[in-house]
Design a protein around this motif. Sequence first.
Motif, PDB file in Angstrom:
ATOM      1  N   ILE A 168       0.842  -1.205   0.000  1.00  0.00           N
ATOM      2  CA  ILE A 168       0.000   0.000   0.000  1.00  0.00           C
ATOM      3  C   ILE A 168       0.875   1.252   0.000  1.00  0.00           C
ATOM      4  O   ILE A 168       0.483   2.298  -0.511  1.00  0.00           O
ATOM      5  CB  ILE A 168      -0.959  -0.012   1.219  1.00  0.00           C
ATOM      6  CG1 ILE A 168      -1.999   1.114   1.134  1.00  0.00           C
ATOM      7  CG2 ILE A 168      -0.204   0.138   2.532  1.00  0.00           C
ATOM      8  CD1 ILE A 168      -3.146   0.840   0.246  1.00  0.00           C
ATOM      9  N   PHE A 177      -0.608   4.474  -2.295  1.00  0.00           N
ATOM     10  CA  PHE A 177      -1.576   5.193  -1.465  1.00  0.00           C
ATOM     11  C   PHE A 177      -2.094   6.479  -2.107  1.00  0.00           C
ATOM     12  O   PHE A 177      -3.206   6.885  -1.842  1.00  0.00           O
ATOM     13  CB  PHE A 177      -1.035   5.426  -0.054  1.00  0.00           C
ATOM     14  CG  PHE A 177       0.162   6.326   0.053  1.00  0.00           C
ATOM     15  CD1 PHE A 177       0.001   7.687   0.208  1.00  0.00           C
ATOM     16  CD2 PHE A 177       1.449   5.803   0.014  1.00  0.00           C
ATOM     17  CE1 PHE A 177       1.108   8.525   0.329  1.00  0.00           C
ATOM     18  CE2 PHE A 177       2.558   6.631   0.125  1.00  0.00           C
ATOM     19  CZ  PHE A 177       2.387   8.000   0.273  1.00  0.00           C
ATOM     20  N   ASP A 185      -1.302  -1.375  11.128  1.00  0.00           N
ATOM     21  CA  ASP A 185      -1.318  -0.440  10.000  1.00  0.00           C
ATOM     22  C   ASP A 185      -1.274   1.002  10.471  1.00  0.00           C
ATOM     23  O   ASP A 185      -1.936   1.359  11.440  1.00  0.00           O
ATOM     24  CB  ASP A 185      -2.611  -0.607   9.170  1.00  0.00           C
ATOM     25  CG  ASP A 185      -2.454  -1.655   8.094  1.00  0.00           C
ATOM     26  OD1 ASP A 185      -1.312  -1.948   7.709  1.00  0.00           O
ATOM     27  OD2 ASP A 185      -3.489  -2.181   7.624  1.00  0.00           O
ATOM     28  N   TRP A 236      -1.901   4.026   5.858  1.00  0.00           N
ATOM     29  CA  TRP A 236      -3.178   4.098   5.164  1.00  0.00           C
ATOM     30  C   TRP A 236      -4.285   4.715   6.015  1.00  0.00           C
ATOM     31  O   TRP A 236      -4.942   5.666   5.589  1.00  0.00           O
ATOM     32  CB  TRP A 236      -3.543   2.713   4.612  1.00  0.00           C
ATOM     33  CG  TRP A 236      -4.828   2.707   3.854  1.00  0.00           C
ATOM     34  CD1 TRP A 236      -5.959   2.037   4.179  1.00  0.00           C
ATOM     35  CD2 TRP A 236      -5.120   3.417   2.639  1.00  0.00           C
ATOM     36  NE1 TRP A 236      -6.938   2.283   3.272  1.00  0.00           N
ATOM     37  CE2 TRP A 236      -6.458   3.124   2.317  1.00  0.00           C
ATOM     38  CE3 TRP A 236      -4.398   4.290   1.822  1.00  0.00           C
ATOM     39  CZ2 TRP A 236      -7.082   3.670   1.194  1.00  0.00           C
ATOM     40  CZ3 TRP A 236      -5.018   4.822   0.708  1.00  0.00           C
ATOM     41  CH2 TRP A 236      -6.346   4.508   0.403  1.00  0.00           C
TER      42      TRP A 236
END
Lengths: 276, 313
Positions: A119, A123, A208, A211
């Motif tokens: 990601i 992103f 995470d 994100w």
Amino acid sequence: MALRKRLAHLPTHLVLGSISLVAVTPYLWLLSTSLKFPKEVFTPTPRWIPWPVNFGNYAEVFDRAPFGVFLVNTVLVVTGILAVQLVTITLAAYVFARRTFRGQSLLFGLFLIQMMIPIHATFVPNFLTLRNLDLLNTRVAMMLPFFASGYGTFLLRQAFRQIPQDLEDAAVIDGCGGLRFLWHVLVPLARPTLVAFGLISLVSHWNDYLWPLIVTDTPDVRTLTIGLGMFVQQESGADWTLLMAATAFVTAPLMVIFLIFQRKFIESFMFSGLKG
Amino acid sequence: MSDSTAVLTGERAPALAMARRFRLGGGGAYFYLLPSLVFLALFTYYPIGFSAYLSLFRWNVLNPEKIFVGLENYLQLWREPLFWLVLRNNLFYALGTIPMTMALGLFLAVLVNQRLGAARSLYRVALFYPTMIPMVAAAMLWVWIFNPGIGLFNYYTAFLGIPRIEWLYDRHWALPAIIIMSIWKNFGYFMLIYLAALQGIPAELYEAASIEGAGAWRRFWRITFPLLTPATLFVFIVAIISSFQVFDQVFVMTQGGPADQTNVLTFYIYQHAFRFWDIGMGATLTTIFICLLLVLIMLIFRYAGRRVYYEAD
């Protein structure tokens, strides 16, 4: 003889013991600091035992930021991701493991590419996509990019391939083919792999940061990691006992579960590379 | 993989083979792949193409309407010293973390793999737990540990004769501080991968080697190390990909500073896209990032992949 054997391992124990100690030190220091009074922190030599013990830091952290809400959001996001992942990877792994079809290797390659494009590399366009879908600042936004998993598909495909073809042939003759065979036979037999993948997925999405940072901007949808980041900025220059209490709280749920089920966790993470 | 299925199909009763082929027809397989493919297409493949496309436009706060500029964004980066500093920082971070984490992981795996009794699971937990902690939390904890005045790090390294360092505030030491913290965070995972691989090596090999008179050192380099090459390749690829993902530590510990000495590609992209609202440049950097990753992985497979022994799949 037994004693001699044990003594032979003494140097190993010494090396492992001291490296383990070094590895554990930061976390113990975190807990120690989180239980001190602000004044106790500024000592010329590190004071390891917090005395008197101050549990008040944890309460104060909850007063200053909605860490309870962050916790609920985190649980919702990670279980949401995992629930959908289990469906997508099971279906995909099934056909990759047990069927032949046109374009199979190409498609499998496309699944594998996802493992190499994190990601972190997508992103910016993904943010624009979610903005167009009008999904910014929602919990779903934090989950969407992770619903398909090339890695999970790969792991599960390996597991499904271990299961003898005769089983499927017999099931087909008995009229239990396709989805029913998948659900009643393959999935239960591949349980260890599913559990391993589940744990890895939960841990990695619990952690995470980038994100959720980008797609959320109000506390009511934020997760623990983002909550901690914001708390740090909001309280910058504030006392370390509070910051460490917040940090300890964010690590606590996983740490507790890890310590209880450490065997299962360690086996799962070991397994994750074995099949790679 | 398709080969083995085909062979099996050929060996079995033709009727069954027919039945199976029938069930496969009509795009049945694609139906199972559909849920995954929708998400992969939307959030992995499309972003790759979309950022390549956007990289050809000027699109920022000053130019809210996209203007086609060709390769202008790339040329601008080429002339930008900060871009090269960022790449240098990424390289430095990779060189600082990857060899050390891999070596430490392998070394500890070999030690932990011995018959150590009950202490063994204690070691495993103590060495692996940093992997379970969110990187943000770990980073916050290490900001405290690297505190120049009352931090634990300066206090204990003083015993080794290391002078007091300002760590995160010193332009020469901020990146090494992030590297130290990242090694601590990641070596445990690599240790587990190596541990799994070690348990797959048959004990007879070592017994035979011992009978031949090979010492521990020789046994490691002649048996263990060669048989671990698939694990090493896996660890190496994971390490490279994750070294390029470094973001959380930088965001929490230094915000790229001091003087951009810890600014790395992901943070640089973040700055352009979400601080300066320069989407065109963010997309350009994203495209460069993806190309870099893919080229690196292809190179590894080309040069290292050949030397790896795989069990027949």
